[in-house]
Design an enzyme around this catalytic site. Structure first.
Site, PDB file in Angstrom:
ATOM      1  N   ASP A 178       0.827  -1.208   0.000  1.00 37.36           N
ATOM      2  CA  ASP A 178       0.000   0.000   0.000  1.00 37.36           C
ATOM      3  C   ASP A 178       0.865   1.263   0.000  1.00 37.36           C
ATOM      4  OD1 ASP A 178       0.929  -0.703   2.563  1.00 37.36           O
ATOM      5  OD2 ASP A 178      -0.652   0.406   3.563  1.00 37.36           O
ATOM      6  N   HIS A 179       2.117   1.117  -0.401  1.00 36.12           N
ATOM      7  CA  HIS A 179       3.101   2.191  -0.263  1.00 36.12           C
ATOM      8  C   HIS A 179       2.929   3.321  -1.268  1.00 36.12           C
ATOM      9  CE1 HIS A 179       4.699  -1.288   1.762  1.00 36.12           C
ATOM     10  NE2 HIS A 179       5.619  -0.565   2.339  1.00 36.12           N
TER      11      HIS A 179
ATOM     12  N   HIS B 184       3.722   6.923   0.101  1.00 39.20           N
ATOM     13  CA  HIS B 184       5.092   7.397  -0.141  1.00 39.20           C
ATOM     14  C   HIS B 184       5.323   7.961  -1.531  1.00 39.20           C
ATOM     15  CE1 HIS B 184       6.107   3.972   2.893  1.00 39.20           C
ATOM     16  NE2 HIS B 184       5.587   5.020   3.485  1.00 39.20           N
TER      17      HIS B 184
ATOM     18  N   TRP C 131      -3.375  -0.432  12.237  1.00 39.74           N
ATOM     19  CA  TRP C 131      -2.021   0.117  12.184  1.00 39.74           C
ATOM     20  C   TRP C 131      -1.984   1.164  13.303  1.00 39.74           C
ATOM     21  CZ3 TRP C 131      -3.782  -2.656   8.399  1.00 39.74           C
ATOM     22  CH2 TRP C 131      -3.066  -2.975   7.252  1.00 39.74           C
TER      23      TRP C 131
ATOM     24  N   TYR D 178       0.301   3.663  15.075  1.00 46.19           N
ATOM     25  CA  TYR D 178       1.603   4.317  14.961  1.00 46.19           C
ATOM     26  C   TYR D 178       1.634   5.605  15.791  1.00 46.19           C
ATOM     27  CZ  TYR D 178       2.295   1.425  10.746  1.00 46.19           C
ATOM     28  OH  TYR D 178       2.433   0.390   9.856  1.00 46.19           O
TER      29      TYR D 178
ATOM     30  N   LYS E  38      -0.760  -3.752  14.114  1.00 45.06           N
ATOM     31  CA  LYS E  38       0.505  -3.620  13.390  1.00 45.06           C
ATOM     32  C   LYS E  38       1.301  -2.496  14.051  1.00 45.06           C
ATOM     33  CE  LYS E  38       1.903  -3.178   8.476  1.00 45.06           C
ATOM     34  NZ  LYS E  38       2.194  -1.773   8.160  1.00 45.06           N
TER      35      LYS E  38
ATOM     36  N   GLY F 297       7.065  -3.727   8.900  1.00 49.17           N
ATOM     37  CA  GLY F 297       8.407  -3.910   8.345  1.00 49.17           C
ATOM     38  C   GLY F 297       9.225  -2.650   8.193  1.00 49.17           C
ATOM     39  N   GLY F 298       8.560  -1.527   7.897  1.00 44.97           N
ATOM     40  CA  GLY F 298       9.262  -0.250   7.854  1.00 44.97           C
ATOM     41  C   GLY F 298      10.186  -0.073   6.663  1.00 44.97           C
TER      42      GLY F 298
END
Length: 250
Positions: A20-21, A25, A144, A146, A174, A200-201
């Site tokens: 989904d990057h 990004h 997720w 964060y 996550k 995973g980053g």
């Protein structure tokens, strides 16, 4: 209680490939091969991942009614944001409904909350509704969780994220790992029956990434959701097999 995670787990472990990057990004993560979703979906099958994470557009055009739909479970990401605006107070808006995710063949949905953001209350509300709709449709709800930018080095935020996931009813949380073993272990404990997987980053060298994966599994994590460290690799199937041994042991 129904086990919504049954399609995604092997021996109670999760082994997810995230893709989904592009939303988050932009084009910077991609090269000639890995910009092609079919290359990624083929990698998911060959690497025997237990789930693939996609945004809805790729699911519509590459997953739905394709051979991949019968071979790997889909986790559809329901929100996203670009990296074009300042992220001090991030908010990732919903761009897909749970109902539409179901029509696309998803067996789980995912949503990001940025803890500490001034918009976190809105994100809590969003996920609360998503979790209820997902369970009504017999789908898993994955969070997720964060920290907002600037809070990454606070170990208490990691622990808080683990508990927030449990309190909100997530089936999987996550989490990012910032190297503090005790806080990550405590986050897993505070998550209770909610499973915790590693985010995973950014791309690391292979040795360091596999060492991180080994570390979080020893701490009690239930698996990984990894993207760039696989599909940016020169030998993605080779590192996949090494990671698979660590996570699934087969």
């Amino acid at each position: 209680m129904k086990n919504y995670l049954f399609p995604f787990l092997k021996n109670e472990r999760a082994f997810f490939l995230a893709y989904d990057h592009g939303f988050e990004h932009g084009p910077s993560d991609f090269r000639e091969k890995n910009s092609d979703p079919e290359y990624i979906l083929d990698l998911v099958v060959k690497g025997r991942f237990t789930g693939i994470i996609l945004q809805k557009g790729i699911a519509e055009k590459y997953y739905l009614n394709s051979p991949y739909q019968k071979r790997v479970p889909l986790i559809l990401k329901l929100n996203g944001k670009t990296n074009l605006l300042p992220n001090e107070e991030p908010y990732s808006a919903v761009n897909c409904s749970v109902e539409y995710a179901k029509k696309l063949g998803a067996q789980a949905v995912g949503y990001t909350i940025y803890l500490g953001s001034k918009f976190e209350a809105k994100m809590f509300e969003d996920f609360g509704q998503i979790q209820e709709k997902a369970h009504h449709l017999e789908m898993a709800a994955i969070l997720w969780a964060y920290p907002k930018p600037g809070l990454e080095n606070d170990p208490k935020i990691t622990e808080y994220a683990g508990r927030i996931g449990l309190e909100l009813g997530a089936d999987i949380i996550k989490l990012k790992y910032f190297g503090d073993k005790e806080s990550f272990k405590q986050a897993i404990k505070l998550a209770g029956k909610t499973k915790v997987v590693l985010s995973g980053g950014q791309k690391l060298n292979e040795e360091k990434f596999l060492a991180v994966a080994s570390e979080i599994m020893e701490l009690g994590a239930s698996g990984v959701a990894v993207g760039r460290n696989i599909w940016q690799s020169e030998n993605p199937l080779e590192i996949t097999e090494k990671l698979r041994q660590i996570v699934l042991g087969d």
